[in-house]
Scaffold this motif. Structure first.
Motif, PDB file in Angstrom:
ATOM      1  N   PHE A 103      19.995 -11.007 -65.178  1.00 52.73           N
ATOM      2  CA  PHE A 103      19.120 -10.709 -64.020  1.00 52.73           C
ATOM      3  C   PHE A 103      19.626 -11.375 -62.737  1.00 52.73           C
ATOM      4  O   PHE A 103      18.842 -11.527 -61.796  1.00 52.73           O
ATOM      5  CB  PHE A 103      17.681 -11.222 -64.246  1.00 52.73           C
ATOM      6  N   GLU A 131      12.693 -10.444 -61.818  1.00 54.70           N
ATOM      7  CA  GLU A 131      12.501  -9.928 -63.178  1.00 54.70           C
ATOM      8  C   GLU A 131      11.766 -10.951 -64.051  1.00 54.70           C
ATOM      9  O   GLU A 131      10.976 -10.591 -64.924  1.00 54.70           O
ATOM     10  CB  GLU A 131      13.836  -9.557 -63.828  1.00 54.70           C
TER      11      GLU A 131
ATOM     12  N   LEU B 135      12.115  -2.778 -68.130  1.00 55.89           N
ATOM     13  CA  LEU B 135      13.291  -3.255 -67.407  1.00 55.89           C
ATOM     14  C   LEU B 135      14.170  -2.096 -66.947  1.00 55.89           C
ATOM     15  O   LEU B 135      14.668  -2.090 -65.821  1.00 55.89           O
ATOM     16  CB  LEU B 135      14.090  -4.229 -68.277  1.00 55.89           C
ATOM     17  N   GLU B 138      13.074  -0.671 -63.940  1.00 52.66           N
ATOM     18  CA  GLU B 138      13.350  -1.540 -62.778  1.00 52.66           C
ATOM     19  C   GLU B 138      14.858  -1.575 -62.472  1.00 52.66           C
ATOM     20  O   GLU B 138      15.321  -2.516 -61.806  1.00 52.66           O
ATOM     21  CB  GLU B 138      12.863  -2.962 -63.067  1.00 52.66           C
TER      22      GLU B 138
END
Lengths: 255, 255
Positions: A103, A131, B135, B138
């Motif tokens: 991330f 995140e 995720l 995203e």
């Protein structure tokens, strides 16, 4: 703001099955949002030795050449991290193991060479928790290994205490952060040979006095300097203690 | 449904800096949602040897005793996984490295001992993609190492092809999944010594014929069986090819 407890654990605690299980049992008892930062230095030293790679330490910091970086990437990012994650999943805690590269969580730069060439050691530039926040709000528990990256493809070795205080400081913008530094002792000791000489409350003035008088050991100084910095940047509470006192909240409180 | 490209890469490709960089450049060119599953067997064998741990393979599968499990946890979950993550972050791709223990992504059980004791090898029970979907939506790119867990604290070693098809099958409930198995060859070959003898379209009947005639090599059979199973369970497209043909889409297509 919601509460977030950040536990940093280093040393033997995370590296031996029995003490790791005891720690994870304590960790399970913490209510609300939580995050774990771990070390793994002893295992890294053992694996390095088996691989014929010499370990060099300066003031408790590991000199990280290319071969040593491979070892810490394997040990911190793989072995120690994934064992903790599997142990938490077994306790019904939805953990995810991360490094600073995942991330783009923690961007760092290779420490410039001054007196000592630390090799692939990273000093932190940026912490990006978008995140992480998303996952914490989904009841996921991040487990963070002490590795960072330079955003140009290079992984770097970064001190776990530093990782914990940097994450705590950034997350303090979004949560009421309680940061626990766990180690073998019950707190910062006035007399290193007397486990009952815990300093229960420590402010910056006292810390500077104790430091000047040589009462606080060299190894504790960076941990405490990180702590005062984090406290001043909005971390709600910082405690230095052993894993047994995570729940009782006894130990050295930074005030 | 949104498109999701799943790339499985094994062998030398992910284990040598030059071919890994070439692969990541190709991977970067894939538009839309994507996910990478990797192996790391060669490095595991090298590290095991350096640590004095003997590697035993049966039909291309690694016998995973306790010591070997430590090695694959370090190599797959740490070294190979985090290098890929750092390499993707350097290309502006927000990657996160995962094992089957993270997010309880892939629950498995230790393979029962029949003729052979494979040790800590996991056969998949459950795939849980809720955090993965969050995720992916995203724009995060998951990078998955071939490790699973039994939800009782035990990590397990699971074949990377199996991981890729299990993830593809489960994610096909939410995405239009394109699954690419990448290896050194341009596809499944009619003649293993002739790289131009690629079978471009392969259906189940042909596969069974080729298998009966001994035309398809033993190593390809589990990969293809996994592929047909995934295809029947709703994966949009499955291609067996080399990394250079990820973008062109040339190779053996499962129809």
């Amino acid at each position: 703001m919601d509460r977030l407890t950040i536990i940093k654990v280093g040393g033997k605690v995370v590296e031996e099955p029995e003490s790791l299980n005891a720690l994870l049992d304590q960790f399970q008892r913490i209510s609300g949002n939580k995050l774990l930062v771990h070390g793994g230095g002893r295992t890294a030293t053992v694996i390095a030795e088996k691989l014929g790679i010499e370990t060099q330490m300066v003031d408790g910091r590991r000199i990280t050449d290319a071969k040593t970086l491979e070892v810490v990437t394997m040990v911190y990012g793989g072995l120690v991290n994934k064992r903790i994650v599997a142990g938490l999943q077994a306790r019904g805690i939805n953990a995810v193991g991360l490094t600073g590269a995942d991330f783009n969580l923690i961007k760092a730069h290779k420490r410039p060479i001054k007196d000592i060439d630390y090799g692939f050691v990273g000093d932190v530039d940026d912490v990006n928790v978008s995140e992480l926040r998303l996952l914490i709000n989904e009841n996921v528990v991040p487990v963070v290994a002490p590795l960072t990256h330079d955003a140009k493809g290079q992984l770097l070795n970064t001190n776990a205490d530093t990782i914990a205080s940097e994450l705590a400081t950034e997350l303090a913008n979004y949560f009421k952060v309680y940061l626990f530094f766990c180690f073998e002792k019950k707190g910062v000791l006035l007399n290193p040979d007397d486990d009952s000489s815990v300093i229960y409350d420590l402010n910056l003035q006292q810390f500077n006095e104790y430091k000047a008088e040589g009462i606080i050991s060299a190894g504790m100084i960076p941990k405490l300097e990180n702590s005062f910095r984090a406290k001043m940047k909005g971390v709600q509470e910082i405690l230095i203690t052993n894993p047994e006192n995570i729940i009782t909240g006894r130990g050295t409180r930074i005030i």
